[in-house]
Design a protein around this motif. Structure first.
Motif, PDB file in Angstrom:
ATOM      1  N   ILE A  24       0.968  -1.360  -0.046  1.00  0.00           N
ATOM      2  CA  ILE A  24      -0.276   0.308   0.297  1.00  0.00           C
ATOM      3  C   ILE A  24       1.085   1.475  -0.027  1.00  0.00           C
ATOM      4  O   ILE A  24       0.111   2.438  -0.421  1.00  0.00           O
ATOM      5  CB  ILE A  24      -1.300   0.112   1.061  1.00  0.00           C
ATOM      6  N   ASP A  25       1.811   1.498   0.169  1.00  0.00           N
ATOM      7  CA  ASP A  25       2.503   2.402  -0.206  1.00  0.00           C
ATOM      8  C   ASP A  25       4.440   1.917  -0.461  1.00  0.00           C
ATOM      9  O   ASP A  25       5.265   1.339   0.660  1.00  0.00           O
ATOM     10  CB  ASP A  25       2.951   3.162   2.037  1.00  0.00           C
ATOM     11  N   ARG A  26       4.882   2.721  -1.437  1.00  0.00           N
ATOM     12  CA  ARG A  26       5.976   2.183  -1.563  1.00  0.00           C
ATOM     13  C   ARG A  26       6.917   3.044  -0.789  1.00  0.00           C
ATOM     14  O   ARG A  26       8.645   3.642  -1.463  1.00  0.00           O
ATOM     15  CB  ARG A  26       6.776   2.405  -2.634  1.00  0.00           C
ATOM     16  N   SER A  27       7.212   4.144  -0.147  1.00  0.00           N
ATOM     17  CA  SER A  27       7.518   5.755  -0.290  1.00  0.00           C
ATOM     18  C   SER A  27       8.934   5.721   1.077  1.00  0.00           C
ATOM     19  O   SER A  27      10.192   6.322   0.768  1.00  0.00           O
ATOM     20  CB  SER A  27       6.728   7.111  -0.067  1.00  0.00           C
ATOM     21  N   ASN A  28       8.314   4.280   1.295  1.00  0.00           N
ATOM     22  CA  ASN A  28       9.542   4.622   2.805  1.00  0.00           C
ATOM     23  C   ASN A  28      10.200   5.090   3.236  1.00  0.00           C
ATOM     24  O   ASN A  28      10.667   5.401   4.023  1.00  0.00           O
ATOM     25  CB  ASN A  28      11.079   3.932   2.166  1.00  0.00           C
ATOM     26  N   ARG A  29       8.684   6.099   3.597  1.00  0.00           N
ATOM     27  CA  ARG A  29       9.275   7.516   4.009  1.00  0.00           C
ATOM     28  C   ARG A  29       8.252   7.369   6.317  1.00  0.00           C
ATOM     29  O   ARG A  29       7.311   6.663   6.165  1.00  0.00           O
ATOM     30  CB  ARG A  29       8.135   8.751   4.107  1.00  0.00           C
ATOM     31  N   LYS A  45       1.282   9.829   8.648  1.00  0.00           N
ATOM     32  CA  LYS A  45       2.711   9.453   7.111  1.00  0.00           C
ATOM     33  C   LYS A  45       2.087  10.866   6.931  1.00  0.00           C
ATOM     34  O   LYS A  45       1.546  11.139   5.997  1.00  0.00           O
ATOM     35  CB  LYS A  45       1.917   8.666   5.977  1.00  0.00           C
ATOM     36  N   LEU A  46       3.437  12.274   6.580  1.00  0.00           N
ATOM     37  CA  LEU A  46       3.709  13.159   6.271  1.00  0.00           C
ATOM     38  C   LEU A  46       3.706  13.349   4.476  1.00  0.00           C
ATOM     39  O   LEU A  46       4.282  13.216   4.748  1.00  0.00           O
ATOM     40  CB  LEU A  46       4.375  13.989   7.510  1.00  0.00           C
ATOM     41  N   GLN A  47       2.695  14.385   4.717  1.00  0.00           N
ATOM     42  CA  GLN A  47       2.959  14.191   3.201  1.00  0.00           C
ATOM     43  C   GLN A  47       3.470  15.831   3.024  1.00  0.00           C
ATOM     44  O   GLN A  47       2.791  16.428   1.651  1.00  0.00           O
ATOM     45  CB  GLN A  47       1.379  14.317   1.599  1.00  0.00           C
ATOM     46  N   ARG A  48       3.077  16.801   3.729  1.00  0.00           N
ATOM     47  CA  ARG A  48       3.529  18.373   3.275  1.00  0.00           C
ATOM     48  C   ARG A  48       4.066  18.682   4.950  1.00  0.00           C
ATOM     49  O   ARG A  48       3.969  18.142   5.729  1.00  0.00           O
ATOM     50  CB  ARG A  48       2.077  19.195   3.501  1.00  0.00           C
ATOM     51  N   GLU A  49       4.338  19.729   5.469  1.00  0.00           N
ATOM     52  CA  GLU A  49       4.987  20.744   6.195  1.00  0.00           C
ATOM     53  C   GLU A  49       3.295  20.710   7.443  1.00  0.00           C
ATOM     54  O   GLU A  49       2.204  20.857   7.188  1.00  0.00           O
ATOM     55  CB  GLU A  49       4.999  22.401   6.225  1.00  0.00           C
ATOM     56  N   ILE A 110       6.414  19.842  12.772  1.00  0.00           N
ATOM     57  CA  ILE A 110       7.146  18.321  12.855  1.00  0.00           C
ATOM     58  C   ILE A 110       7.341  16.604  12.357  1.00  0.00           C
ATOM     59  O   ILE A 110       6.491  17.027  10.287  1.00  0.00           O
ATOM     60  CB  ILE A 110       5.700  17.033  13.239  1.00  0.00           C
ATOM     61  N   LEU A 111       8.508  16.679  12.043  1.00  0.00           N
ATOM     62  CA  LEU A 111       9.478  15.805  10.738  1.00  0.00           C
ATOM     63  C   LEU A 111       8.363  13.947  10.934  1.00  0.00           C
ATOM     64  O   LEU A 111       8.630  13.957  11.635  1.00  0.00           O
ATOM     65  CB  LEU A 111      10.328  16.281  10.533  1.00  0.00           C
ATOM     66  N   SER A 112       9.067  13.480   9.110  1.00  0.00           N
ATOM     67  CA  SER A 112       8.351  12.049   9.576  1.00  0.00           C
ATOM     68  C   SER A 112       9.446  11.542  10.271  1.00  0.00           C
ATOM     69  O   SER A 112      10.764  11.489  10.251  1.00  0.00           O
ATOM     70  CB  SER A 112       8.900  11.467   8.250  1.00  0.00           C
ATOM     71  N   GLY A 113       9.630  10.597  11.270  1.00  0.00           N
ATOM     72  CA  GLY A 113       9.852  10.242  12.626  1.00  0.00           C
ATOM     73  C   GLY A 113       9.945   9.830  13.409  1.00  0.00           C
ATOM     74  O   GLY A 113      10.194   9.861  14.461  1.00  0.00           O
ATOM     75  N   ASP A 114       9.420  11.626  13.440  1.00  0.00           N
ATOM     76  CA  ASP A 114       9.473  12.060  15.049  1.00  0.00           C
ATOM     77  C   ASP A 114       8.261  11.044  15.738  1.00  0.00           C
ATOM     78  O   ASP A 114       7.462  10.370  14.765  1.00  0.00           O
ATOM     79  CB  ASP A 114       8.911  13.280  14.771  1.00  0.00           C
ATOM     80  N   ILE A 115       8.977  11.368  17.482  1.00  0.00           N
ATOM     81  CA  ILE A 115       7.878  10.581  18.454  1.00  0.00           C
ATOM     82  C   ILE A 115       7.366  11.141  19.553  1.00  0.00           C
ATOM     83  O   ILE A 115       8.401  11.735  19.603  1.00  0.00           O
ATOM     84  CB  ILE A 115       8.805   9.172  18.924  1.00  0.00           C
ATOM     85  N   ILE A 116       6.181  11.713  18.805  1.00  0.00           N
ATOM     86  CA  ILE A 116       5.856  13.079  20.013  1.00  0.00           C
ATOM     87  C   ILE A 116       4.668  11.720  21.367  1.00  0.00           C
ATOM     88  O   ILE A 116       4.095  11.461  20.998  1.00  0.00           O
ATOM     89  CB  ILE A 116       4.443  13.478  19.137  1.00  0.00           C
ATOM     90  N   ASP A 117       5.566  12.470  22.244  1.00  0.00           N
ATOM     91  CA  ASP A 117       4.899  12.173  24.002  1.00  0.00           C
ATOM     92  C   ASP A 117       4.223  13.334  24.889  1.00  0.00           C
ATOM     93  O   ASP A 117       5.015  14.027  24.898  1.00  0.00           O
ATOM     94  CB  ASP A 117       6.104  10.713  24.034  1.00  0.00           C
ATOM     95  N   VAL A 118       2.742  13.478  24.726  1.00  0.00           N
ATOM     96  CA  VAL A 118       2.065  14.416  25.505  1.00  0.00           C
ATOM     97  C   VAL A 118       2.299  13.520  26.677  1.00  0.00           C
ATOM     98  O   VAL A 118       1.255  12.494  26.872  1.00  0.00           O
ATOM     99  CB  VAL A 118       0.719  14.143  25.056  1.00  0.00           C
TER     100      VAL A 118
END
Length: 202
Positions: A24-29, A45-49, A110-118
């Motif tokens: 379902i996804d080949r972007s490897n993002r 899955k971030l596609q924009r800023e 927020i960037l791809s790969g970020d782990i956000i913990d509230v």
């Protein structure tokens, strides 16, 4: 090949299983993950800023047990702002109050790969003769009278003169007796509670 391997594994418990595998996804993002004191922990899955506030809204907002801080772990990757000579990752701490009052530096991208913990607050537990026995969360110091009020106040059959605080200190448990009615009259100092204290109203 994956479908065949899964079918073989399931054939031990199912008769002639049919497995279909789709890419379902080949972007490897890498996805950005949002977890902790939010209503719906989510992967994006971030596609924009995208900025932090937008992701918090998409996750349904904050829950009552937030500590007031957000921790963002940013691994070293090609998209992030870590300098090329930096071989490590980043930890970013943000105060929710700064985000709510609109400080631009708090609403970071927020960037791809970020782990956000509230970050969740540590609770105190109010039990016994109160109207709503439950864990009570606070972003700062919390006193006995405030914790009892947060649990709905004293029930009709409560004895406010007999309140027991159970506290874990290292490997030991400590028990403290106090009188909530005298605290309300100003005859006793209101007790400042510690995380994971258990308050039992007789």
């Amino acid at each position: 090949q994956i479908a065949a391997d899964i079918s073989k594994a399931y054939s031990k418990i199912l008769r002639d299983p049919k497995v279909v595998v789709r890419i379902i996804d080949r972007s490897n993002r890498a996805v950005a993950r949002l977890d902790g004191a939010v209503r719906t922990p989510t992967r994006f899955k971030l596609q924009r800023e995208v900025r932090l506030r937008e992701l918090l809204v998409l996750a349904g907002g904050l829950t009552d047990d937030t500590s007031g801080e957000i921790s963002i772990f940013r691994p070293r990757n090609l998209n992030c702002t870590v300098s090329p000579q930096d071989n490590g990752s980043q930890m970013i701490a943000i105060k929710i109050n700064d985000l709510l009052i609109g400080k631009p530096e708090a609403n970071i991208q927020i960037l791809s790969g970020d782990i956000i913990d509230v970050v969740r607050a540590t609770p105190v537990y109010v039990i016994g003769a109160v109207n709503s026995p439950r864990p009570v969360f606070s972003t700062g110091e919390i006193t006995l009278s405030r914790a009892v009020a947060s649990a709905g106040g004293l029930a009709k059959d409560a004895d406010g003169g007999k309140v027991t605080i159970f506290r874990r200190v290292g490997a030991e448990s400590k028990v403290e007796e106090t009188d909530l009615t005298k605290i309300k009259r100003g005859e006793l100092v209101d007790v400042v509670l510690k995380p994971f204290d258990i308050i039992d109203v007789a």
